[in-house]
Design an enzyme around this catalytic site. Structure first.
Site, PDB file in Angstrom:
ATOM      1  NE  ARG A 195      -9.256  15.976   1.993  1.00  0.00           N
ATOM      2  CZ  ARG A 195      -8.481  15.183   2.518  1.00  0.00           C
ATOM      3  NH1 ARG A 195      -8.859  14.041   2.687  1.00  0.00           N
ATOM      4  NH2 ARG A 195      -7.287  15.310   3.089  1.00  0.00           N
ATOM      5  CB  SER A 244      -7.940  22.811   1.221  1.00  0.00           C
ATOM      6  OG  SER A 244      -7.134  22.768   2.328  1.00  0.00           O
ATOM      7  CD  GLU A 314     -10.192  19.766   0.488  1.00  0.00           C
ATOM      8  OE1 GLU A 314     -10.088  19.566   1.619  1.00  0.00           O
ATOM      9  OE2 GLU A 314      -9.335  19.578  -0.359  1.00  0.00           O
TER      10      GLU A 314
END
Length: 321
Positions: A195, A244, A314
């Site tokens: 990520r 998320s 995130e």
């Protein structure tokens, strides 16, 4: 690849000039700029949480050439932030300084270029990319059906789901820097990790080439349907959410850590940890971005106290508190 779009002409046979909304003078000369520039533009309606402040300036370019010209004139003198669907973003209540660039229809095309390669505009959604791949018999991009957002955000954040991520498919991407310089960056230059990429701050991803493999459209479609059903069953998709919230720590699941810390259903103001999936936060109706971010920080505190694991955000958090 990435040719600037045709210029629409007005009744005088000239390209229409930039539409500027706001009381103050634009940060650059808009003579010949064809996109829309808005001062103090509310962003809450453009992000999934439906909360947050305004952009000092919001620029919606007419095409690639228009964006290059605008940023060239800006010359790197103001911060620049690209905005896609706003699905993984908290815009703080004080708003976003500088210029927010929102890529619209001219940047949302997806084309099959043969050899199982798709050329995707930075504003193209994951659903459009995966559906185009299915129709062309290109396998390996089904996972994008499960990620809300656009190609530009996927490239920047190495978006992933269901066992694959953008690093597995990206060949290269075209980006425009905050000073208007355009570069093609191969995937290897982005130093992808979980990520994360090394894409410079303020760089706007306007297109990407994705590599798939030969596949059967029926099988590809079935996998996409499976992913869509799994998301529907496990995630609060009908709520105002941001996807998320935290990255999965090595060898662990963020949702499990949040649940073990007793945070399921935890609230702060109008923000709540989802009862359906504890790695999602939702705006129950009147949450401020401060509520949402504050709740996330409280979850992090409780998880650390319970398990000594420090969760990493995130969701991107941008702007002034």
């Amino acid at each position: 690849m990435n040719q600037a779009g045709d210029h629409a002409l007005n009744d005088n046979g000239r390209a229409p000039s930039c539409e500027v909304e706001g009381a103050l003078a634009a940060p650059v000369s808009t003579d010949g700029i064809r996109g829309k520039l808005t001062q103090n533009a509310p962003l809450a309606k453009l992000v999934w949480f439906k909360a947050g402040g305004a952009a000092d300036w919001l620029f919606e370019p007419a095409d690639k050439a228009d964006l290059i010209e605008f940023l060239d004139r800006l010359g790197g003198n103001l911060p620049v932030m690209a905005l896609g669907l706003g699905s993984n973003l908290i815009v703080r209540d004080g708003g976003v300084p500088g210029v927010v660039v929102r890529l619209g229809k001219p940047f949302s095309r997806v084309e099959d270029h043969g050899d199982h390669v798709l050329v995707c505009g930075g504003g193209a959604s994951g659903i459009l990319v995966s559906s185009t791949a299915r129709d062309a018999g290109i396998a390996g991009l089904e996972f994008l059906r499960g990620i809300p957002g656009t190609v530009g955000g996927f490239v920047r954040m190495n978006g992933g789901a269901y066992g694959r991520e953008v690093a597995d498919a990206l060949i290269d991407c075209d980006v425009i820097m905050p000073d208007g310089q355009c570069h093609t960056l191969p995937a290897a230059d982005l130093a992808y990790t979980y990520r994360h990429s090394s894409l410079p701050e303020g760089a706007v991803v306007i297109s990407a080439r994705l590599q798939g493999s030969a596949g059967d459209p029926a099988e590809i479609g079935a996998e996409m349907d499976r992913i869509a059903e799994a998301r529907e069953n496990s995630q609060p998709l009908r709520s105002k959410t941001g996807g998320s919230t935290f990255k999965n720590p090595e060898g662990k699941k963020a949702w499990q850590l949040v649940d073990d810390a007793g945070c399921r259903g935890l609230t702060m103001g109008g923000a709540q940890v989802s009862e359906k999936h504890t790695n999602f936060m939702i705006n129950t109706g009147d949450a401020t971005s401060a509520d949402i971010e504050g709740l996330g920080e409280e979850v992090r505190r409780r998880v650390y106290a319970q398990s000594r694991v420090e969760l990493e955000w995130e969701i991107q958090r941008v702007g002034r508190p």
